[in-house]
Design a protein around this motif. Sequence first.
Motif, mmCIF file in Angstrom:
data_model
loop_
_atom_site.group_PDB
_atom_site.id
_atom_site.type_symbol
_atom_site.label_atom_id
_atom_site.label_comp_id
_atom_site.label_asym_id
_atom_site.label_seq_id
_atom_site.Cartn_x
_atom_site.Cartn_y
_atom_site.Cartn_z
ATOM 1 N N MET A 46 0.848 -1.199 0.000
ATOM 2 C CA MET A 46 0.000 0.000 0.000
ATOM 3 C C MET A 46 0.881 1.246 0.000
ATOM 4 O O MET A 46 1.993 1.250 0.525
ATOM 5 C CB MET A 46 -0.919 0.007 1.234
ATOM 6 N N SER A 47 0.325 2.294 -0.573
ATOM 7 C CA SER A 47 1.088 3.533 -0.597
ATOM 8 C C SER A 47 1.164 4.167 0.789
ATOM 9 O O SER A 47 2.095 4.910 1.091
ATOM 10 C CB SER A 47 0.442 4.524 -1.578
ATOM 11 N N ASP A 48 0.170 3.884 1.634
ATOM 12 C CA ASP A 48 0.189 4.395 2.999
ATOM 13 C C ASP A 48 1.033 3.488 3.882
ATOM 14 O O ASP A 48 1.163 2.294 3.631
ATOM 15 C CB ASP A 48 -1.227 4.444 3.590
ATOM 16 N N ALA A 49 1.589 4.089 4.915
ATOM 17 C CA ALA A 49 2.276 3.287 5.919
ATOM 18 C C ALA A 49 1.230 2.538 6.741
ATOM 19 O O ALA A 49 0.224 3.115 7.155
ATOM 20 C CB ALA A 49 3.128 4.173 6.814
ATOM 21 N N PHE A 50 1.483 1.273 6.961
ATOM 22 C CA PHE A 50 0.525 0.427 7.706
ATOM 23 C C PHE A 50 1.274 -0.305 8.801
ATOM 24 O O PHE A 50 2.311 -0.923 8.567
ATOM 25 C CB PHE A 50 -0.140 -0.570 6.765
ATOM 26 N N LEU A 51 0.719 -0.240 10.013
ATOM 27 C CA LEU A 51 1.352 -0.841 11.178
ATOM 28 C C LEU A 51 0.289 -1.619 11.935
ATOM 29 O O LEU A 51 -0.798 -1.099 12.189
ATOM 30 C CB LEU A 51 1.952 0.257 12.072
ATOM 31 N N ALA A 52 0.583 -2.875 12.265
ATOM 32 C CA ALA A 52 -0.322 -3.686 13.074
ATOM 33 C C ALA A 52 0.341 -3.950 14.419
ATOM 34 O O ALA A 52 1.510 -4.323 14.493
ATOM 35 C CB ALA A 52 -0.641 -5.012 12.378
ATOM 36 N N ILE A 53 -0.441 -3.736 15.509
ATOM 37 C CA ILE A 53 0.077 -3.842 16.872
ATOM 38 C C ILE A 53 -0.778 -4.829 17.637
ATOM 39 O O ILE A 53 -2.016 -4.775 17.572
ATOM 40 C CB ILE A 53 0.063 -2.469 17.582
ATOM 41 N N GLY A 54 -0.147 -5.758 18.359
ATOM 42 C CA GLY A 54 -0.874 -6.725 19.165
ATOM 43 C C GLY A 54 -1.346 -6.123 20.466
ATOM 44 O O GLY A 54 -1.056 -4.958 20.811
ATOM 45 N N ARG A 55 -2.065 -6.938 21.228
ATOM 46 C CA ARG A 55 -2.589 -6.455 22.505
ATOM 47 C C ARG A 55 -1.482 -6.156 23.516
ATOM 48 O O ARG A 55 -1.706 -5.418 24.486
ATOM 49 C CB ARG A 55 -3.556 -7.486 23.090
ATOM 50 N N ASP A 56 -0.305 -6.736 23.298
ATOM 51 C CA ASP A 56 0.814 -6.466 24.209
ATOM 52 C C ASP A 56 1.647 -5.282 23.734
ATOM 53 O O ASP A 56 2.747 -5.064 24.227
ATOM 54 C CB ASP A 56 1.698 -7.707 24.330
#
Length: 829
Positions: free
Chosen positions: A193-203
């Motif tokens: 994707m052209s946008d920055a994408f960040l996935a973060i867990g519950r911790d």
Amino acid sequence: MFSADAWMAAVPLHAPDGALGSLTVLADEPGGPDASQLAFLGEVARWAAGRLHQTRPVTDDVPVAWQETFDAVQVGTWDWDLRTGAVNWNEPALAILGLSETHDRRVETWVALVHPDDLPWVIAEDDQAIRTRDVIAHEYRIRRPDGTIRWVQSRGRVVVEDSGAPTRIRGALWDTTDTHTSHEAVSRALRHMSDAFLAIGRDWRVTFLNVAGEQLFGPSQDVVSQLLWDIPAVQGAPDLRARMRQAAARGSPSEFELRWPQSDRWYHLRLVPALNGLTVYCTDVTDKRLRDAAEQAAAERAARIAELAAALAKAISTHDVVEAVADRILPAFGATGLVIHVLEADQLHAVGAVGYSREFIDRIRTIPLDAGTAVNDALSTVVPKFIDSAAEFRTLYPKTADLATLSGKNAWAFLPLVASGQPIGACVIAFDEPRHLAGEERILLTAISSLVAQALARARLYDAEHTRARQLQRGLLPRILPSLPAVTTAARYLPTGQGVDVGGDWYDVIALSADRVGLVIGDVMGHGLSEAATMGRLRTALHTLSSLELPPDEVLDHLNSIVSGLGDESYATCLYAIYDPTNGTCSAASAGHPPPAIVDPEGTVTFPDWDCNPPLGAAEPPFDTFDLALPEGSLLVLYTDGLIESATRDIDQGMDQLARTLTHAVHHDETETLQHLCDLLTTELLPAGQPTSDDTALLIARTHQLPSDNIASWSLCEDPQAAGQAREHVREQLAHWNLDDLTATTELLISELVGNAIRHAKGPITLRLLHSKTLICEVFDASLTTPRIRHATETDEGGRGLQLVAALSSRWGTRYTTQGKCIWTEQAP
């Protein structure tokens, strides 16, 4: 994830032999619990402690029915003996692991299969579960002996002995490689994707970072698996940590703009809470007038994909899959039309459509694979096909150009659906206006098609099983209820809302002699094909027993023997009632079944106060018999516990609601049509959309008493003159009933029956005639000897009487009474 104002309260859980633990409550609001809230928590803690103290660890083996189900859906099972280290896998588990039947069954063999990168944490979680007696649930990679790497998911429970020491772990194992393949397709789409994408867990550890995100947070190898607050780029961003915590605590998406210190550029951040943590989209908005709208749309579409993945994971049927795609994908792309086709027998069948006219759907319902259409081209090449306008469609497919006009659409995306390497159908997304889908949109749609294909493949399997289950259920229940003069009946069967729609609830209406009627309702405990088969056995047995004219308590005695012979885990409830229209009485016996609701002609609803016998399979005969007097026009409402009992309503509350609904129906003249009354009861007690965990059977009977003018009875003398007396009574009574055409035949029948009673039975002898739908002749005596038809030889002077009775009557038989027996015949008028 809670804010700084959150508070926590803990209440201990006490048991007679010591503390069990504590009940902890977290609240994301300022202040703390007041006195009333603390008192309420104390009550909840005492209730929970009592229930936990009564609960014992499960030590039984996996039921056979469960094992058969696991084998059918390719779910493996395993059993790890902690004392010896031996592990037993069933055949599906061995196939998943790539092991042969001759493997050494040592736990070290399994350890060697676990991927080295996953082995440390898998072993650590297993050790933790053994110490805490907790459930084991994890997903990891294995390296099979042939060198292939597969993803597997495993769940298990620690089994303890009476002393509390862990002895073994039992669980299930299934292959999730295809799911990971689908997720990897989505990840590849998100990564570029052209946008920055960040996935973060519950911790608060980073679980995914795309290419654009690396420009803001750093290389993936330095960021993924790191605590978010330890990343230098995050530490330098003003207020980012506080805003992320607030977004997670609220549980809803939030967005804001900030200036990125490292690049001195402005970014619009969108924080979206997900099931497993938080997703962050970072859009460069330095030049808002040129890029803001497109980047925002891309972020929204990515969120829709995440929602679609969750919805498809929960989808059960094909309808659920169509609904999930329509609700989450069409709005994200501004589309207005959807058709999902499945491939069957060299044809494409449309199994779901949204946004089209009925005429168009009927036109495309079935498409041969050799037809020159865009959907066939996409399926044959397994490559998505995009058409930007209706003019382009007509140019490419002139033979089916009318489809563009008939559909009312002007742009299309034809996406092949491929599962396990095989094409299974196609998904067609359409737009009202001409539209060119850009490269990023095409990648997303391609990734979506992978998710849809996997969900559709599962749904088709469920649909096939659902259809077979419905056919089985229809075959086990009565197709139509008999039309009988003594009762008017109506019935309903509603399957549970969970899993395959087949269970052990049943009902029946059985015609007996003398216009009597057997009414039965039952419930085999449990749910599934095994319980349905047991129900079929009991219904067949009850039909056979009723044909012997046995009373209700003896019928339940025989059924109890049948259920007891099926095994210790087989139980069933049953209510069997016999209604006699000659005197308006009902004799009934119950085995663990809820009592019927009785509605008298004035509208009063009562439930008989019966002592409930145990269920079939657990009862010890004899069964109690109860007699009821039912005035003309009374309603007898039989039901299973699924109608009155649920997770939110106990059986007493359900019976109260049933009584209120029946009372309201009588007072508002809604009982005239029993079919309507069935619909009313099921609607009121089982509201639409309310999940049910049990099947429901409902049987309603309106009683009709035989008029006294249609009953004639005489006592006969115990000598040969009785036959002549009987013939004289018959002639006079049939003349009174205008049935002179039946006089000669009836005289022959009565002569034979009375003659047999004089010769072979003992008195007193009674003759009774019933004028109903048929003419019924009955001869009562005090003997228990059963007359039987025999083949007389040419030299025999007798032995042909019952053959004559069978030839002259439409039905005949014998039933036993408290004073002896009755031989009866029926003749059609």
